[in-house]
Scaffold this active site. Structure first.
Site, PDB file in Angstrom:
ATOM      1  N   THR A  36       0.867  -1.169   0.000  1.00 15.60           N
ATOM      2  CA  THR A  36       0.000   0.000   0.000  1.00 15.60           C
ATOM      3  C   THR A  36       0.907   1.223   0.000  1.00 15.60           C
ATOM      4  O   THR A  36       1.870   1.305   0.754  1.00 15.60           O
ATOM      5  CB  THR A  36      -1.047  -0.018   1.142  1.00 15.60           C
ATOM      6  N   CYS A  51      -3.471   7.484   7.753  1.00 16.16           N
ATOM      7  CA  CYS A  51      -4.021   6.125   7.692  1.00 16.16           C
ATOM      8  C   CYS A  51      -3.028   5.129   8.280  1.00 16.16           C
ATOM      9  O   CYS A  51      -1.844   5.424   8.440  1.00 16.16           O
ATOM     10  CB  CYS A  51      -4.287   5.724   6.248  1.00 16.16           C
ATOM     11  N   HIS A  62      -6.013  -1.143   4.886  1.00 16.24           N
ATOM     12  CA  HIS A  62      -5.579   0.270   4.906  1.00 16.24           C
ATOM     13  C   HIS A  62      -6.729   1.096   5.499  1.00 16.24           C
ATOM     14  O   HIS A  62      -7.632   1.516   4.790  1.00 16.24           O
ATOM     15  CB  HIS A  62      -5.272   0.681   3.462  1.00 16.24           C
TER      16      HIS A  62
END
Lengths: 208, 161
Positions: free
Chosen positions: B23, B29, B46
């Site tokens: 990711t 996040c 995520h």
């Protein structure tokens, strides 16, 4: 309230595009004056996107960018984000500060460089908001801009997180700024909060 | 041939070795990697926000720490993992903007990492290592073969946790 952006009609989308056009037209002029260069912009895109697809708009989540972010409060709260690649931002700092071309080092920005970037963001974002306020007759009160220099994805998710509680999609008014018709200088985003869309559209006589 | 599977914002994916999960651009996040080393199955979620309970729209489970972890456990169990064997590694939760003044959104990164740790504890999943906080973004690549989590940054080095 509009939560599902797919409810918007073609005409409403056109009006949003026009809002983006007016705001970014003014911002582009401000940028051109600051830099004493010709700045072109495309017709703004109105995109309704799932969060995951937003980073692709600016060239991928990994791209090293400068992000200038501010929140406009008032009757139609919205967020504004101006993203530009780091190397371009450094050239802008050179120009603003009257430094030699290429002198600003993206990996080692001084306090002065930060201030210059903040000021740049301030001017561009405030110009955008002003145009919006005149057009809609609404008041937008900008916050002090925040500055982030990092991966585009990282900056975007910090901004998008505030929309996450109400939506899976975000409405993005995006404009690309180009210098001499080719070199991308930056991306401008207007992210209205869900309730704000009604207010903005109603102010222009096209309520839902 | 091994693949590298992309995980977007508010997204969840699973992979079995030799495939890997990536990711890109984690800011506030958090990327939550869970794995079962016996069957070399890993997952990457995520998440964007700490809790689904305050959300008006919680239909995407991968968006929140609480529902994201539940989702990962449930899907991994369907694919042969045992919850009692699951181990976790996490990264992200930064504060991306230099800001004067206070705003809630600026603290989302920190709230995310607290929530992730609490929820892992709730499900009795051991947190092996974490790389959270700071003011910079992270791109992470998780290898279910070894359990290695590679963290890449701009200007803040690269490390395996």
């Amino acid at each position: 309230m509009v939560y599902d952006f797919s409810e918007l009609s073609g005409m409403q989308l056109d009006i949003l595009r026009e809002i983006g056009n007016i705001g970014s037209g003014n911002a582009a002029t401000a940028l051109a004056q600051l830099l004493n260069a010709k700045i072109d912009m495309n017709v703004p895109q109105v995109n309704i996107l799932p969060f995951a697809e937003v980073p692709a708009l600016v060239g991928g989540a990994d791209l090293h960018v400068v992000g200038l972010f501010l929140v406009a409060t008032g009757s139609a709260p919205a967020s504004i984000l101006f993203l530009l690649p780091v190397d371009k931002a450094c050239l802008l700092v050179d120009m603003l500060m009257g430094k030699e071309w290429g002198k600003t080092d993206p990996t080692n920005l001084s306090d002065m460089d930060f201030s210059a970037l903040m000021e740049l963001g301030n001017i561009i974002c405030a110009t955008y908001l002003n145009a919006l306020a005149v057009f809609t007759q609404l008041d937008f009160r900008p916050s002090v801009p925040a500055l982030g220099i990092d991966m585009a994805g990282a900056i975007l998710n910090a901004v998008l997180a505030q929309f996450g509680a109400v939506a899976d999609h975000v409405l993005v008014l995006e404009t690309e700024f180009k210098r001499d018709e080719q070199e991308i200088v930056g991306h401008f985003f207007l992210l209205p909060e869900p309730g704000s869309l009604d207010v903005i559209l109603a102010s222009l006589g096209v309520s839902l | 041939m091994s693949k590298i599977i992309q995980v977007g914002m508010a997204d969840y994916k699973m992979a079995t070795a030799p495939d890997k999960l990536i990711t890109a651009g984690l800011g506030s996040c958090i990327g939550i990697c869970l794995y079962d080393k016996v069957i070399k199955l890993g997952s990457l979620t995520h998440i964007m926000l700490p809790s689904s309970s305050q959300a008006k729209n919680a239909s995407n489970e991968a968006k929140f720490a609480d529902t994201g972890i539940k989702l990962a456990i449930r899907e991994m169990e369907k694919n042969g993992a045992q919850a009692s064997r699951l181990l976790a590694k996490i990264a992200g939760g930064a504060q991306m903007f230099k800001f004067s003044g206070e705003s809630d959104i600026m603290k989302i990164g920190e709230r995310n990492s607290v929530a992730v740790k609490e929820n892992l504890q709730l499900h009795r999943i051991k947190l092996l290592s974490s790389d959270t906080g700071g003011n910079y973004g992270r791109t992470i690549i998780f290898d279910p073969e070894t359990g290695d989590l590679l963290v890449k940054t701009i200007g803040h080095g690269e490390r395996i946790i």
